[in-house]
Scaffold this motif. Structure first.
Motif, PDB file in Angstrom:
ATOM      1  N   ALA A 192       8.495   9.767   4.022  1.00 23.11           N
ATOM      2  CA  ALA A 192       8.408   9.436   5.447  1.00 23.11           C
ATOM      3  C   ALA A 192       9.796   9.393   6.081  1.00 23.11           C
ATOM      4  O   ALA A 192       9.995   9.840   7.217  1.00 23.11           O
ATOM      5  CB  ALA A 192       7.694   8.094   5.631  1.00 23.11           C
ATOM      6  N   ALA A 193      10.780   8.880   5.336  1.00 21.24           N
ATOM      7  CA  ALA A 193      12.157   8.820   5.841  1.00 21.24           C
ATOM      8  C   ALA A 193      12.740  10.215   6.001  1.00 21.24           C
ATOM      9  O   ALA A 193      13.405  10.516   7.003  1.00 21.24           O
ATOM     10  CB  ALA A 193      13.017   7.979   4.908  1.00 21.24           C
ATOM     11  N   LEU A 194      12.500  11.083   5.029  1.00 25.66           N
ATOM     12  CA  LEU A 194      12.994  12.460   5.121  1.00 25.66           C
ATOM     13  C   LEU A 194      12.378  13.192   6.305  1.00 25.66           C
ATOM     14  O   LEU A 194      13.049  13.949   7.017  1.00 25.66           O
ATOM     15  CB  LEU A 194      12.680  13.208   3.820  1.00 25.66           C
ATOM     16  CG  LEU A 194      13.469  12.781   2.582  1.00 25.66           C
ATOM     17  CD1 LEU A 194      12.934  13.468   1.342  1.00 25.66           C
ATOM     18  CD2 LEU A 194      14.956  13.064   2.752  1.00 25.66           C
ATOM     19  N   SER A 224       3.521  -1.844   4.323  1.00 24.96           N
ATOM     20  CA  SER A 224       2.071  -1.883   4.508  1.00 24.96           C
ATOM     21  C   SER A 224       1.496  -0.506   4.815  1.00 24.96           C
ATOM     22  O   SER A 224       0.329  -0.238   4.557  1.00 24.96           O
ATOM     23  CB  SER A 224       1.722  -2.855   5.640  1.00 24.96           C
ATOM     24  OG  SER A 224       2.369  -2.468   6.846  1.00 24.96           O
ATOM     25  N   ASN A 225       2.310   0.378   5.391  1.00 26.17           N
ATOM     26  CA  ASN A 225       1.924   1.774   5.607  1.00 26.17           C
ATOM     27  C   ASN A 225       3.213   2.587   5.663  1.00 26.17           C
ATOM     28  O   ASN A 225       4.273   2.067   5.364  1.00 26.17           O
ATOM     29  CB  ASN A 225       1.092   1.949   6.892  1.00 26.17           C
ATOM     30  CG  ASN A 225       1.784   1.363   8.111  1.00 26.17           C
ATOM     31  OD1 ASN A 225       2.907   1.739   8.444  1.00 26.17           O
ATOM     32  ND2 ASN A 225       1.121   0.421   8.787  1.00 26.17           N
ATOM     33  N   ASP A 226       3.140   3.849   6.003  1.00 25.67           N
ATOM     34  CA  ASP A 226       4.342   4.685   5.982  1.00 25.67           C
ATOM     35  C   ASP A 226       4.937   4.879   7.374  1.00 25.67           C
ATOM     36  O   ASP A 226       5.565   5.902   7.647  1.00 25.67           O
ATOM     37  CB  ASP A 226       4.038   6.043   5.342  1.00 25.67           C
ATOM     38  CG  ASP A 226       2.926   6.793   6.070  1.00 25.67           C
ATOM     39  OD1 ASP A 226       2.335   6.222   6.999  1.00 25.67           O
ATOM     40  OD2 ASP A 226       2.654   7.948   5.700  1.00 25.67           O
ATOM     41  N   SER A 227       4.795   3.896   8.241  1.00 21.78           N
ATOM     42  CA  SER A 227       5.346   4.001   9.594  1.00 21.78           C
ATOM     43  C   SER A 227       6.851   3.741   9.589  1.00 21.78           C
ATOM     44  O   SER A 227       7.330   2.790   8.956  1.00 21.78           O
ATOM     45  CB  SER A 227       4.667   3.001  10.532  1.00 21.78           C
ATOM     46  OG  SER A 227       3.294   3.280  10.661  1.00 21.78           O
ATOM     47  N   TYR A 283      10.836  -0.822   3.396  1.00 18.45           N
ATOM     48  CA  TYR A 283      11.755  -0.120   2.505  1.00 18.45           C
ATOM     49  C   TYR A 283      12.988   0.276   3.325  1.00 18.45           C
ATOM     50  O   TYR A 283      12.856   0.849   4.410  1.00 18.45           O
ATOM     51  CB  TYR A 283      11.109   1.138   1.921  1.00 18.45           C
ATOM     52  CG  TYR A 283      10.030   0.872   0.898  1.00 18.45           C
ATOM     53  CD1 TYR A 283      10.352   0.495  -0.405  1.00 18.45           C
ATOM     54  CD2 TYR A 283       8.688   1.013   1.224  1.00 18.45           C
ATOM     55  CE1 TYR A 283       9.373   0.262  -1.356  1.00 18.45           C
ATOM     56  CE2 TYR A 283       7.693   0.779   0.280  1.00 18.45           C
ATOM     57  CZ  TYR A 283       8.037   0.405  -0.999  1.00 18.45           C
ATOM     58  OH  TYR A 283       7.060   0.184  -1.932  1.00 18.45           O
ATOM     59  N   ASP A 284      14.170  -0.055   2.815  1.00 23.55           N
ATOM     60  CA  ASP A 284      15.430   0.330   3.469  1.00 23.55           C
ATOM     61  C   ASP A 284      15.947   1.568   2.742  1.00 23.55           C
ATOM     62  O   ASP A 284      16.353   1.492   1.577  1.00 23.55           O
ATOM     63  CB  ASP A 284      16.432  -0.816   3.372  1.00 23.55           C
ATOM     64  CG  ASP A 284      17.704  -0.536   4.153  1.00 23.55           C
ATOM     65  OD1 ASP A 284      17.712   0.426   4.941  1.00 23.55           O
ATOM     66  OD2 ASP A 284      18.697  -1.261   3.978  1.00 23.55           O
ATOM     67  N   SER A 290       0.806  -1.213   0.000  1.00 24.02           N
ATOM     68  CA  SER A 290       0.000   0.000   0.000  1.00 24.02           C
ATOM     69  C   SER A 290       0.842   1.267   0.000  1.00 24.02           C
ATOM     70  O   SER A 290       0.330   2.346  -0.246  1.00 24.02           O
ATOM     71  CB  SER A 290      -0.945   0.006   1.212  1.00 24.02           C
ATOM     72  OG  SER A 290      -0.206  -0.064   2.412  1.00 24.02           O
ATOM     73  N   THR A 291       2.143   1.148   0.311  1.00 21.45           N
ATOM     74  CA  THR A 291       3.023   2.315   0.346  1.00 21.45           C
ATOM     75  C   THR A 291       4.005   2.244  -0.815  1.00 21.45           C
ATOM     76  O   THR A 291       4.691   1.240  -0.981  1.00 21.45           O
ATOM     77  CB  THR A 291       3.803   2.380   1.671  1.00 21.45           C
ATOM     78  OG1 THR A 291       2.886   2.448   2.757  1.00 21.45           O
ATOM     79  CG2 THR A 291       4.702   3.607   1.704  1.00 21.45           C
ATOM     80  N   THR A 292       4.071   3.280  -1.621  1.00 23.53           N
ATOM     81  CA  THR A 292       5.018   3.320  -2.726  1.00 23.53           C
ATOM     82  C   THR A 292       6.398   3.734  -2.215  1.00 23.53           C
ATOM     83  O   THR A 292       6.544   4.255  -1.101  1.00 23.53           O
ATOM     84  CB  THR A 292       4.546   4.302  -3.808  1.00 23.53           C
ATOM     85  OG1 THR A 292       4.558   5.629  -3.258  1.00 23.53           O
ATOM     86  CG2 THR A 292       3.145   3.958  -4.279  1.00 23.53           C
TER      87      THR A 292
END
Length: 221
Positions: free
Chosen positions: A52-54, A94-97, A76-77, A43-45
């Motif tokens: 989200a990382a930034l 699965s989400n942007d957590s 995502y790494d 669900s998260t591109t």
């Protein structure tokens, strides 16, 4: 007589021709059945994970993004370069957590930085090793600059306010208390207890270097 013999021969051989049967059978068998469990969903591109990382680091530039697993979950790494420091950030697919943020082993931070070391992160000068507060100690120690280690505080010292504010923003909550502990290598561990807006609490643990930079961050629910 010949036609009747042919029909009898086909019946005895167990062959019965029914119009349309072969075509219907071929149509049914031509559609493969794919198990639902093999159809993975994300669900998260990668672009959303980069943002989200930034936000977790506070700025910078994404240098690489790849897929990985972390504690059994697909993530995502992402590597982010910010203020000459490379951060390794893991974001759930699965989400942007954000589930992990730490200084990457690829970081090439110079020994001397423009940010001076915060005096509050150092244990009291001249105190014995038995009196220094560690992560397992409950005895409060007051540094020469006025920072109290080993006790829960509701007022955050100014030198650590940016770290606490970032933790509150990331977790959408308010500060319940913060407790500082002095590590043996001179680093400061900030244990930040947060009351979540949707209910419940979470604890964020920041490890801060002697030069005032975030080494690692973990979130415990």
């Amino acid at each position: 007589m010949i036609k009747r013999s042919m029909v009898i021969g086909l019946l005895s051989a167990g062959v019965v021709a029914v119009p349309g049967m072969a075509l219907a059978s071929a149509q049914v068998n031509s559609t493969p059945i794919i198990p639902v469990s093999t159809q993975a969903t994300v669900s998260t591109t990668a672009a959303q994970a980069d943002q989200a990382a930034l936000a977790a680091v506070g700025g910078g530039t994404v240098t690489s993004t790849s897929t990985d697993t972390y504690q059994g979950a697909s993530v995502y790494d992402i590597h982010v370069l910010f203020n000459s420091v490379v951060y390794d950030v893991k974001v759930l697919q699965s989400n942007d957590s954000v589930v992990l943020k730490k200084v990457s082993s690829e970081s090439s931070t110079p020994a001397a930085t423009t940010q001076s070391a915060p005096a509050e992160s150092q244990p009291p000068e001249g105190s014995s090793s038995s009196s220094q507060t560690t992560s397992g100690s409950t005895n409060p120690v007051v540094s020469t600059s006025g920072i109290t280690y080993g006790v829960k505080l509701t007022a955050v010292p100014s030198i650590f306010q940016s770290f606490v504010a970032q933790a509150l923003t990331q977790n959408h909550g308010t500060l319940k208390w913060v407790k500082f502990t002095a590590k043996t290598g001179g680093e400061t561990q900030a244990n930040i207890k947060i009351s979540l807006s949707q209910g419940g609490t979470v604890k964020v643990i920041d490890l801060i270097s002697t030069t005032g930079q975030l080494i690692s961050q973990t979130v415990n629910s």
